[in-house]
Design an enzyme around this catalytic site. Structure first.
Site, PDB file in Angstrom:
ATOM      1  N   PRO A 124      52.119  74.583  89.163  1.00 57.76           N
ATOM      2  CA  PRO A 124      51.688  74.642  90.561  1.00 57.76           C
ATOM      3  C   PRO A 124      51.415  73.239  91.086  1.00 57.76           C
ATOM      4  O   PRO A 124      50.866  72.397  90.366  1.00 57.76           O
ATOM      5  CB  PRO A 124      50.419  75.492  90.527  1.00 57.76           C
ATOM      6  CG  PRO A 124      50.037  75.606  89.092  1.00 57.76           C
ATOM      7  CD  PRO A 124      51.180  75.198  88.249  1.00 57.76           C
ATOM      8  N   HIS A 125      51.827  73.005  92.317  1.00 57.81           N
ATOM      9  CA  HIS A 125      51.677  71.661  92.878  1.00 57.81           C
ATOM     10  C   HIS A 125      51.528  71.742  94.386  1.00 57.81           C
ATOM     11  O   HIS A 125      51.874  72.743  95.006  1.00 57.81           O
ATOM     12  CB  HIS A 125      52.876  70.783  92.505  1.00 57.81           C
ATOM     13  CG  HIS A 125      54.189  71.389  92.896  1.00 57.81           C
ATOM     14  ND1 HIS A 125      54.821  72.348  92.126  1.00 57.81           N
ATOM     15  CD2 HIS A 125      54.964  71.207  93.979  1.00 57.81           C
ATOM     16  CE1 HIS A 125      55.942  72.713  92.719  1.00 57.81           C
ATOM     17  NE2 HIS A 125      56.056  72.036  93.855  1.00 57.81           N
ATOM     18  N   GLY A 126      50.993  70.678  94.945  1.00 56.24           N
ATOM     19  CA  GLY A 126      50.819  70.628  96.384  1.00 56.24           C
ATOM     20  C   GLY A 126      50.503  69.223  96.835  1.00 56.24           C
ATOM     21  O   GLY A 126      50.359  68.302  96.028  1.00 56.24           O
TER      22      GLY A 126
END
Length: 154
Positions: free
Chosen positions: A66-68
């Site tokens: 997960p990344h942002g």
């Protein structure tokens, strides 16, 4: 180049993480990453959850990245978690996830963000390395695996 010791800190490598579901896990991990870097937990969680709405970051074999992007960050930061029990992550292969590498980047870190994601992904495609992550006895051992030999994200 960014090496894993620049992305991770000993306190952002954790093991035995309990999670009821993906949303709860991402909220919990975002909070821990935010606390380690003096960020707002709600904004960090929102960034990860918003990205997840586009499509699952579970890329298969029990692994998710997960990344942002998050305002206020000066550099890319990461957190690695090994879960106590695998959870459904709507991964591409439909297998539950037990290894999670969370990454947050400054909004302007376009190419650097993609390069770091590619490096993490490449490392987590190494079956021998993944087996060592699953077998490591402590967060310190996990951190050592990620940072041994000055491994770089290339």
């Amino acid at each position: 180049m960014i090496d894993f010791s620049a992305l991770l800190q000993p306190k952002t490598v954790i093991a035995g993480v309990p999670a009821a579901n993906k949303k709860a896990l991402l909220t919990q991990l975002a909070s821990q990453l935010a606390q380690a870097h003096g960020l707002a937990p709600k904004e960090a969680a929102a960034s990860l959850l918003d990205r997840e709405k586009i499509g699952s970051t579970g890329f298969g074999a029990g692994i998710a990245i997960p990344h942002g992007k998050l305002e206020g960050l000066g550099r890319i930061v990461g957190l690695f978690a090994r879960l106590s029990q695998p959870i459904d992550f709507q991964a591409i292969d439909e297998l539950p996830v037990d290894l999670v590498f969370v990454m947050l980047s400054p909004p302007q870190a376009g190419a650097e963000h993609l390069k770091a994601l590619a490096g993490v992904s490449r490392r987590l495609r190494d079956q021998t390395f993944v087996a060592k992550l699953r077998g490591a006895g402590s967060p310190d051992a996990l951190y050592a695996l990620w940072t041994e030999d000055g491994r770089e994200l290339d």
